[in-house]
Write a protein that holds these residues in place. Sequence first.
Motif, PDB file in Angstrom:
ATOM      1  N   ARG A  27       0.825  -1.215   0.000  1.00 38.94           N
ATOM      2  CA  ARG A  27       0.000   0.000   0.000  1.00 38.94           C
ATOM      3  C   ARG A  27       0.856   1.262   0.000  1.00 38.94           C
ATOM      4  N   SER A  28       2.099   1.131   0.426  1.00 39.07           N
ATOM      5  CA  SER A  28       3.042   2.256   0.399  1.00 39.07           C
ATOM      6  C   SER A  28       3.857   2.261  -0.888  1.00 39.07           C
ATOM      7  N   ASN A  29       3.490   1.391  -1.830  1.00 43.80           N
ATOM      8  CA  ASN A  29       4.152   1.270  -3.123  1.00 43.80           C
ATOM      9  C   ASN A  29       5.629   0.886  -3.004  1.00 43.80           C
ATOM     10  N   ARG A  30       5.935   0.101  -1.997  1.00 44.24           N
ATOM     11  CA  ARG A  30       7.302  -0.400  -1.796  1.00 44.24           C
ATOM     12  C   ARG A  30       7.306  -1.877  -2.202  1.00 44.24           C
ATOM     13  N   MET A  31       7.179  -2.101  -3.520  1.00 43.59           N
ATOM     14  CA  MET A  31       6.944  -3.442  -4.040  1.00 43.59           C
ATOM     15  C   MET A  31       8.070  -4.446  -3.769  1.00 43.59           C
ATOM     16  N   PRO A  32       9.336  -4.113  -3.965  1.00 47.21           N
ATOM     17  CA  PRO A  32      10.365  -5.126  -3.685  1.00 47.21           C
ATOM     18  C   PRO A  32      10.330  -5.607  -2.230  1.00 47.21           C
ATOM     19  N   GLU A  33      10.148  -4.668  -1.305  1.00 50.46           N
ATOM     20  CA  GLU A  33      10.083  -5.044   0.113  1.00 50.46           C
ATOM     21  C   GLU A  33       8.807  -5.823   0.415  1.00 50.46           C
ATOM     22  N   SER A  34       7.719  -5.442  -0.249  1.00 48.30           N
ATOM     23  CA  SER A  34       6.458  -6.151  -0.061  1.00 48.30           C
ATOM     24  C   SER A  34       6.579  -7.595  -0.541  1.00 48.30           C
ATOM     25  N   ARG A  35       7.156  -7.787  -1.729  1.00 51.83           N
ATOM     26  CA  ARG A  35       7.340  -9.146  -2.245  1.00 51.83           C
ATOM     27  C   ARG A  35       8.193  -9.982  -1.299  1.00 51.83           C
ATOM     28  N   ALA A  36       9.228  -9.369  -0.735  1.00 51.62           N
ATOM     29  CA  ALA A  36      10.099 -10.095   0.207  1.00 51.62           C
ATOM     30  C   ALA A  36       9.325 -10.494   1.464  1.00 51.62           C
ATOM     31  N   ALA A  37       8.473  -9.609   1.960  1.00 51.37           N
ATOM     32  CA  ALA A  37       7.677  -9.928   3.155  1.00 51.37           C
ATOM     33  C   ALA A  37       6.707 -11.072   2.865  1.00 51.37           C
ATOM     34  N   TYR A  38       6.044 -11.022   1.723  1.00 53.58           N
ATOM     35  CA  TYR A  38       5.127 -12.116   1.364  1.00 53.58           C
ATOM     36  C   TYR A  38       5.891 -13.425   1.178  1.00 53.58           C
ATOM     37  N   ALA A  39       7.077 -13.361   0.579  1.00 53.64           N
ATOM     38  CA  ALA A  39       7.893 -14.575   0.410  1.00 53.64           C
ATOM     39  C   ALA A  39       8.261 -15.159   1.772  1.00 53.64           C
ATOM     40  N   SER A  40       8.573 -14.304   2.722  1.00 50.83           N
ATOM     41  CA  SER A  40       8.882 -14.783   4.075  1.00 50.83           C
ATOM     42  C   SER A  40       7.654 -15.442   4.703  1.00 50.83           C
ATOM     43  N   ALA A  41       6.490 -14.856   4.488  1.00 52.03           N
ATOM     44  CA  ALA A  41       5.254 -15.449   5.011  1.00 52.03           C
ATOM     45  C   ALA A  41       5.040 -16.833   4.418  1.00 52.03           C
ATOM     46  N   LEU A  42       5.307 -16.975   3.121  1.00 50.30           N
ATOM     47  CA  LEU A  42       5.093 -18.265   2.466  1.00 50.30           C
ATOM     48  C   LEU A  42       6.132 -19.309   2.881  1.00 50.30           C
ATOM     49  N   LYS A  43       7.323 -18.865   3.253  1.00 50.65           N
ATOM     50  CA  LYS A  43       8.315 -19.820   3.777  1.00 50.65           C
ATOM     51  C   LYS A  43       7.834 -20.397   5.109  1.00 50.65           C
ATOM     52  N   LEU A  44       7.206 -19.562   5.914  1.00 51.27           N
ATOM     53  CA  LEU A  44       6.714 -20.003   7.219  1.00 51.27           C
ATOM     54  C   LEU A  44       5.390 -20.764   7.111  1.00 51.27           C
ATOM     55  N   ASN A  45       4.579 -20.387   6.137  1.00 45.49           N
ATOM     56  CA  ASN A  45       3.285 -21.049   5.944  1.00 45.49           C
ATOM     57  C   ASN A  45       3.003 -21.148   4.447  1.00 45.49           C
ATOM     58  N   PRO A  46       3.450 -22.224   3.816  1.00 45.96           N
ATOM     59  CA  PRO A  46       3.269 -22.372   2.369  1.00 45.96           C
ATOM     60  C   PRO A  46       1.811 -22.494   1.919  1.00 45.96           C
ATOM     61  N   ARG A  47       0.886 -22.539   2.859  1.00 45.43           N
ATOM     62  CA  ARG A  47      -0.538 -22.635   2.523  1.00 45.43           C
ATOM     63  C   ARG A  47      -1.294 -21.337   2.853  1.00 45.43           C
ATOM     64  N   SER A  48      -0.570 -20.234   2.939  1.00 46.90           N
ATOM     65  CA  SER A  48      -1.191 -18.955   3.265  1.00 46.90           C
ATOM     66  C   SER A  48      -1.828 -18.340   2.017  1.00 46.90           C
ATOM     67  N   VAL A  49      -3.133 -18.469   1.923  1.00 39.36           N
ATOM     68  CA  VAL A  49      -3.875 -17.909   0.796  1.00 39.36           C
ATOM     69  C   VAL A  49      -3.674 -16.400   0.732  1.00 39.36           C
ATOM     70  N   GLU A  50      -3.715 -15.747   1.883  1.00 39.85           N
ATOM     71  CA  GLU A  50      -3.565 -14.290   1.919  1.00 39.85           C
ATOM     72  C   GLU A  50      -2.198 -13.850   1.396  1.00 39.85           C
ATOM     73  N   ALA A  51      -1.156 -14.599   1.708  1.00 41.82           N
ATOM     74  CA  ALA A  51       0.183 -14.245   1.221  1.00 41.82           C
ATOM     75  C   ALA A  51       0.267 -14.412  -0.294  1.00 41.82           C
ATOM     76  N   TYR A  52      -0.317 -15.477  -0.839  1.00 34.92           N
ATOM     77  CA  TYR A  52      -0.317 -15.655  -2.294  1.00 34.92           C
ATOM     78  C   TYR A  52      -1.081 -14.529  -2.985  1.00 34.92           C
ATOM     79  N   ILE A  53      -2.233 -14.169  -2.437  1.00 38.31           N
ATOM     80  CA  ILE A  53      -3.022 -13.089  -3.035  1.00 38.31           C
ATOM     81  C   ILE A  53      -2.273 -11.763  -2.931  1.00 38.31           C
ATOM     82  N   GLY A  54      -1.685 -11.491  -1.774  1.00 40.19           N
ATOM     83  CA  GLY A  54      -0.909 -10.261  -1.616  1.00 40.19           C
ATOM     84  C   GLY A  54       0.263 -10.198  -2.580  1.00 40.19           C
TER      85      GLY A  54
END
Length: 151
Positions: free
Chosen positions: A18-45
């Motif tokens: 939402r702050s248009n910081r896409m590289p950092e956002s992608r990294a945060a979502y990737a970290s979420a998916l490493k911890l929970n590979p079934r996170s629907v919200e992380a995939y959508i984000g």
Amino acid sequence: QALHCARVYSNLGAMLRRSNRMPESRAAYASALKLNPRSVEAYIGLGKCYRAPAGKAGTPAQRDEFARFLASTYGAALEIAPAHVGAHLAVAEGLAMWGERGKCDALGGKSALDFYAAALMLQPHNTNAATHVAYDAAVEPGGGVGRAAEA
């Protein structure tokens, strides 16, 4: 503990997006998916982090890349949660914003209209899906009026 941390990373990803910081956002979502590979919200984000040119403004290679990206994010969310209305709408919007009206091989041969229709079946009062199903079914891919509108 890991699931809680995954939610924290997903929330961070959303804030950064939402702050248009896409590289950092992608990294945060990737970290979420490493911890929970079934996170629907992380995939959508993660899917929302893609910046595709609108209206068929890309090369065939860019269009193929975008389709694969949709499949690896929104498509992955739908594999985990096939009844997730938001995931159906997200992939439909992604295809529609790109200007794709036909079938997409990377998404199982489905079109934006197919995903809108699935969302409408799951949530019959969803006005976004209902509008697209009514309009898109009446307009041919070239922009002309289709048979549904002539009836």
